[in-house]
Design a protein around this motif. Structure first.
Motif, mmCIF file in Angstrom:
data_model
loop_
_atom_site.group_PDB
_atom_site.id
_atom_site.type_symbol
_atom_site.label_atom_id
_atom_site.label_comp_id
_atom_site.label_asym_id
_atom_site.label_seq_id
_atom_site.Cartn_x
_atom_site.Cartn_y
_atom_site.Cartn_z
ATOM 1 N N ASP A 148 6.279 59.968 8.392
ATOM 2 C CA ASP A 148 5.339 59.117 7.707
ATOM 3 C C ASP A 148 5.612 57.782 7.476
ATOM 4 O O ASP A 148 4.991 57.058 7.911
ATOM 5 N N ILE A 179 5.458 56.243 11.098
ATOM 6 C CA ILE A 179 3.920 56.281 11.648
ATOM 7 C C ILE A 179 3.598 55.095 10.910
ATOM 8 O O ILE A 179 2.759 54.095 11.684
ATOM 9 N N SER A 213 5.055 51.826 12.611
ATOM 10 C CA SER A 213 4.558 51.384 13.793
ATOM 11 C C SER A 213 3.224 50.661 13.938
ATOM 12 O O SER A 213 2.862 50.305 15.014
ATOM 13 N N VAL A 237 6.795 61.107 16.108
ATOM 14 C CA VAL A 237 6.147 59.611 15.848
ATOM 15 C C VAL A 237 5.487 59.127 17.279
ATOM 16 O O VAL A 237 4.311 58.480 17.217
ATOM 17 N N GLU A 277 2.213 61.005 17.803
ATOM 18 C CA GLU A 277 1.016 60.259 16.765
ATOM 19 C C GLU A 277 0.511 58.928 17.444
ATOM 20 O O GLU A 277 -0.508 58.722 17.616
ATOM 21 N N MET A 278 1.380 58.060 17.880
ATOM 22 C CA MET A 278 1.153 56.798 18.536
ATOM 23 C C MET A 278 0.359 56.989 19.659
ATOM 24 O O MET A 278 -0.605 56.397 20.215
#
Length: 117
Positions: free
Chosen positions: A8, A11, A14, A45, A48-49
């Motif tokens: 988290d 993220i 980012s 990560v 998610e990106m």
């Protein structure tokens, strides 16, 4: 910090300008996090990106569909109205351009539906 907490945190990081994904590895190595844990966090990560980029591209594509649909519909309506009102002389007949109208309307609906997903 737990794995979920670290994921988290990175993220959120980012989203900041100038973020480099290599920072994750460097920071975790300096905290002496095990290599297997670093790989897992890095992979989560990165996934998610990539998901966020995909969502953005999908939204852009749906906007393009709506735009193309609107143009097609307007062209079809313009020609139909032009020939019906006599702005484009066709004698005692007129053109009903239902192909571009229906296709354009379909593109607009498809784009709108895709943007709602």
């Amino acid at each position: 910090m737990s794995r979920a907490g670290l994921v988290d945190h990175y993220i959120k990081e980012s989203h900041k300008p100038g973020f480099e994904i290599d920072q994750i590895r460097k920071e975790l190595e300096s905290k002496e996090v095990p290599e297997e844990e670093i790989r897992t966090i890095f992979r989560l990560v990165d996934s998610e990106m990539q998901r966020k980029v995909l969502v953005k591209e999908t939204r852009n594509r749906s906007k393009e569909y709506v735009g193309v649909g609107a143009v097609l519909t307007l062209i079809g309506l313009g020609i139909t109205i032009g020939t019906y009102t006599g702005m484009v002389s066709m004698g005692n007949s007129f053109l009903l351009m239902y192909g571009p109208i229906i296709a354009g309307f379909s593109f607009m609906i498809g784009g709108w539906v895709e943007s709602r997903r």
